[in-house]
Structure formats: C-alpha cells, structure tokens
Scaffold this motif. Structure first.
Motif, PDB file in Angstrom:
ATOM      1  N   VAL A 291       0.845  -1.210   0.000  1.00  0.00           N
ATOM      2  CA  VAL A 291       0.000   0.000   0.000  1.00  0.00           C
ATOM      3  C   VAL A 291       0.874   1.251   0.000  1.00  0.00           C
ATOM      4  O   VAL A 291       0.603   2.224  -0.727  1.00  0.00           O
ATOM      5  CB  VAL A 291      -0.944  -0.008   1.216  1.00  0.00           C
ATOM      6  CG1 VAL A 291      -1.631   1.347   1.367  1.00  0.00           C
ATOM      7  CG2 VAL A 291      -1.984  -1.101   1.077  1.00  0.00           C
ATOM      8  N   ALA A 292       1.942   1.237   0.807  1.00  0.00           N
ATOM      9  CA  ALA A 292       2.846   2.394   0.865  1.00  0.00           C
ATOM     10  C   ALA A 292       3.500   2.644  -0.493  1.00  0.00           C
ATOM     11  O   ALA A 292       3.598   3.801  -0.948  1.00  0.00           O
ATOM     12  CB  ALA A 292       3.916   2.165   1.927  1.00  0.00           C
ATOM     13  N   THR A 294       2.300   1.787  -3.366  1.00  0.00           N
ATOM     14  CA  THR A 294       1.259   2.251  -4.285  1.00  0.00           C
ATOM     15  C   THR A 294       1.002   3.754  -4.110  1.00  0.00           C
ATOM     16  O   THR A 294       0.781   4.483  -5.080  1.00  0.00           O
ATOM     17  CB  THR A 294      -0.044   1.467  -4.050  1.00  0.00           C
ATOM     18  OG1 THR A 294       0.206   0.076  -4.223  1.00  0.00           O
ATOM     19  CG2 THR A 294      -1.120   1.905  -5.022  1.00  0.00           C
ATOM     20  N   LEU A 295       1.068   4.215  -2.861  1.00  0.00           N
ATOM     21  CA  LEU A 295       0.808   5.628  -2.577  1.00  0.00           C
ATOM     22  C   LEU A 295       1.972   6.523  -2.978  1.00  0.00           C
ATOM     23  O   LEU A 295       1.774   7.620  -3.532  1.00  0.00           O
ATOM     24  CB  LEU A 295       0.508   5.809  -1.083  1.00  0.00           C
ATOM     25  CG  LEU A 295      -0.813   5.214  -0.575  1.00  0.00           C
ATOM     26  CD1 LEU A 295      -0.907   5.348   0.935  1.00  0.00           C
ATOM     27  CD2 LEU A 295      -1.999   5.911  -1.243  1.00  0.00           C
ATOM     28  N   PHE A 296       3.205   6.079  -2.679  1.00  0.00           N
ATOM     29  CA  PHE A 296       4.359   6.952  -2.859  1.00  0.00           C
ATOM     30  C   PHE A 296       5.186   6.648  -4.120  1.00  0.00           C
ATOM     31  O   PHE A 296       6.035   7.456  -4.497  1.00  0.00           O
ATOM     32  CB  PHE A 296       5.254   6.859  -1.616  1.00  0.00           C
ATOM     33  CG  PHE A 296       4.574   7.319  -0.363  1.00  0.00           C
ATOM     34  CD1 PHE A 296       4.305   8.659  -0.157  1.00  0.00           C
ATOM     35  CD2 PHE A 296       4.159   6.411   0.596  1.00  0.00           C
ATOM     36  CE1 PHE A 296       3.667   9.096   0.994  1.00  0.00           C
ATOM     37  CE2 PHE A 296       3.521   6.829   1.751  1.00  0.00           C
ATOM     38  CZ  PHE A 296       3.269   8.178   1.952  1.00  0.00           C
ATOM     39  N   PRO A 298       3.602   5.310  -7.354  1.00  0.00           N
ATOM     40  CA  PRO A 298       2.488   4.742  -8.127  1.00  0.00           C
ATOM     41  C   PRO A 298       2.900   4.162  -9.474  1.00  0.00           C
ATOM     42  O   PRO A 298       2.169   3.333 -10.032  1.00  0.00           O
ATOM     43  CB  PRO A 298       1.537   5.936  -8.306  1.00  0.00           C
ATOM     44  CG  PRO A 298       2.402   7.144  -8.126  1.00  0.00           C
ATOM     45  CD  PRO A 298       3.435   6.751  -7.131  1.00  0.00           C
TER      46      PRO A 298
END
Length: 314
Positions: A291-292, A294-296, A298
């Motif tokens: 998730v991290a 994917t957020l930072f 992408p």
C-alpha cells in the motif's frame, strides 16, 4: 552517453551480475534467485500485454499452467525427453493464447478482464476434472531421471540456475528488442490512444492479438521451464493466485518497463520471505508495504526511476 548505450550497459550489466552471482551466492539464495528468474520471465510475458499494450488480463495463470502441463503431461504420459517436452509446452501455450485472444478480444475494458478470468477458471477446473491424468490438486512429480537435458541434470542446483538464467536472458532481450521495434511502438500507441492508432491505419485487432500470443507464449515457456526445473506440476499454478502474482510484480516493478518485472518479482519474493521469518501474519506486513509503495511510488520502482532520473528508460 546516448540512450542506446545506457540501455545496453544497464540490461547487459544485470545479466552479467546474475551470471556472476551463481559463483558466490549461498545455497539458499542461489535457489531463490533461480526461482525468481523463472517467475520474472512469467512476469515479463504479462508485462508485454499489460504494460505495453494496455490490456489487463486477470487470467494469465491459464498460459503459465498450459505450458507447465503441456510439458509435464508430455513427459509423464508420452515419455518424451525434456527438449521435445519443453517445445510441447510452448506450443500448447501458443495455441491456448491464440484461441483465448481471438475470443477475449471481442470485448474491451472490464469485459476483457472478466473473460480472461473466466478462461483461467475454466482451465483450472479442467485440470481438476481430468484428475485421472493431471492428478488434480495433488499434482505430480517429474522424477530426476526425467529431468536430464542434453546430458545435464536439471535437478542439480548449478544446472538449474543456468537454465533459469538462460530463460530469463532470452525473455529480457526479446522484450527489449520487441519494445524498440516498430511493432512494439505500435503496441504503445494502442495503449495510449487506440482510436488514433486505428485512424493512422494500423490493424489494431491484429496487433492486440499478436500481443496476446507473444505474452501467452512467453508465460507458457516460463511455466514449462518452472515445472521441469523444480520437478513439480500442480493445479495451484492454474489458480487465481497465479494470475494475481504477475500483476503485483509488474505494478511493483513498473509496468511498461523492461526491468520492472524482475525488480517487482525480486522485491515481492524477499518481502514475503523476510516477513514470514518475523511473524505468522507476514501477509499483513507485505500488504502495508505494498500500500505504501502504491501511494508513494504509483508508477512502480523502475517507473519512478524513469520519471525522476532517466526519461528514456525502456
């Protein structure tokens, strides 16, 4: 230094490094890297379709399993030696990908995703239904005596590593050539704007079908080699899990980059491996890290390198 020289140094350097690691890695990581190279070859096949053509398949395990079972059944029931059995696996994968492509490409967008998922589930259920031959969930083992290719015992760690390396090098170089060729540039054009590519006179359907066949054939080759090198063929490789894995690997590494599939496979493999040594809830740790990223990041790890440092990264 121009982009062509940088590309040659980067990709050639990776292959030289992987070749050299055979002589220095401890046994545990030596075996892991052999497995990673085969799985990265599978991810490379997926990346041709998703990363460069823009078609998201949720059923790529169908092609991986087609190659694996094409090879495995040829050895188990027809007594073929590894070389012709591998060819059988690749040909089965080619045929399955051509049929699946002809049918699935009648749909677009979400429809394509659902149809490919349905095809993969149909393949999985077929493996279970014909358990008399495939051994269903239990699968079957390819004996050591059946894994001797041109006098080389592929159950030997050194021979297995070099066989995995040869497959990975072939897939990597083929993809690098493909995306720099006119055909690859048309695939990127289709990904970016399909209607404009059609208006420019390109046969979009033919190019998309060719992408499905190339992608499926590379994935089938990886499946056939995986079964032969590690001596096991089982229904789990045809499950939804093995359709999701290459998507994760490519997204993590960077869709539409040649090195992205390898980076993503290596990262994901060791993320799960190290997390499982810390806690039984290792998938929770893996999920948080994913998730991290994917957020930072992408665009994936290689995608961020292309965005920030080298715009010409293939």
């Amino acid at each position: 230094m121009n982009d062509a020289t940088k590309t040659l140094i980067l990709h050639g350097g990776l292959l030289v490094l992987l070749f050299a690691l055979q002589f220095v890695l401890p046994a545990y990581h030596h075996g892991n890297l052999a497995r990673i190279m085969v799985l990265a070859s599978y991810a490379i096949g997926f990346n041709v379709l998703f990363g460069y053509t823009g078609l998201l398949s949720l059923g790529h395990a169908l092609f991986f399993a087609a190659g694996m079972y094409g090879m495995g059944l040829a050895v188990r029931h027809f007594g073929l030696s590894p070389a012709p059995a591998l060819i059988c696996g690749v040909l089965v994968g080619l045929a399955v990908s051509a049929i699946a492509g002809l049918l699935a490409l009648r749909t677009v967008g979400v429809g394509f995703m659902i149809v490919t998922l349905m095809f993969a589930q149909a393949g999985y259920l077929t493996v279970l239904y014909f358990g008399e031959y495939t051994r269903g969930d239990e699968g079957f083992v390819i004996q050591q005596a059946e894994r001797i290719l041109w006098g080389l015992d592929l159950s030997d760690p050194t021979n297995r590593y070099f066989a995995a390396f040869c497959l990975f090098a072939l897939c990597l170089l083929l993809t690098l050539w493909l995306v720099r060729a006119p055909f690859g540039k048309v695939l990127v054009a289709i990904r970016e704007n399909e209607e404009r590519a059609r208006m420019l006179g390109y046969d979009v359907f033919a190019h998309k079908l060719a992408a499905v066949v190339v992608s499926g054939t590379l994935s089938a080759a990886a499946g056939a080699v995986y079964g032969l090198l590690f001596g096991y063929v089982g229904a789990s490789f045809a499950s939804v899990q093995y359709s999701i894995f290459p998507l994760l690997w490519v997204l993590l590494g960077g869709a539409g980059t040649v090195l992205g599939p390898f980076i993503g496979t290596l990262f994901m493999f060791y993320l799960i491996d190290l997390s499982s040594g810390v806690t039984t809830a290792y998938m929770l740790i893996a999920g948080v890290v994913l998730v991290a990223l994917t957020l930072f990041a992408p665009q994936g790890l290689a995608g961020e390198v292309r965005k920030r440092l080298w715009r010409g990264l293939p």
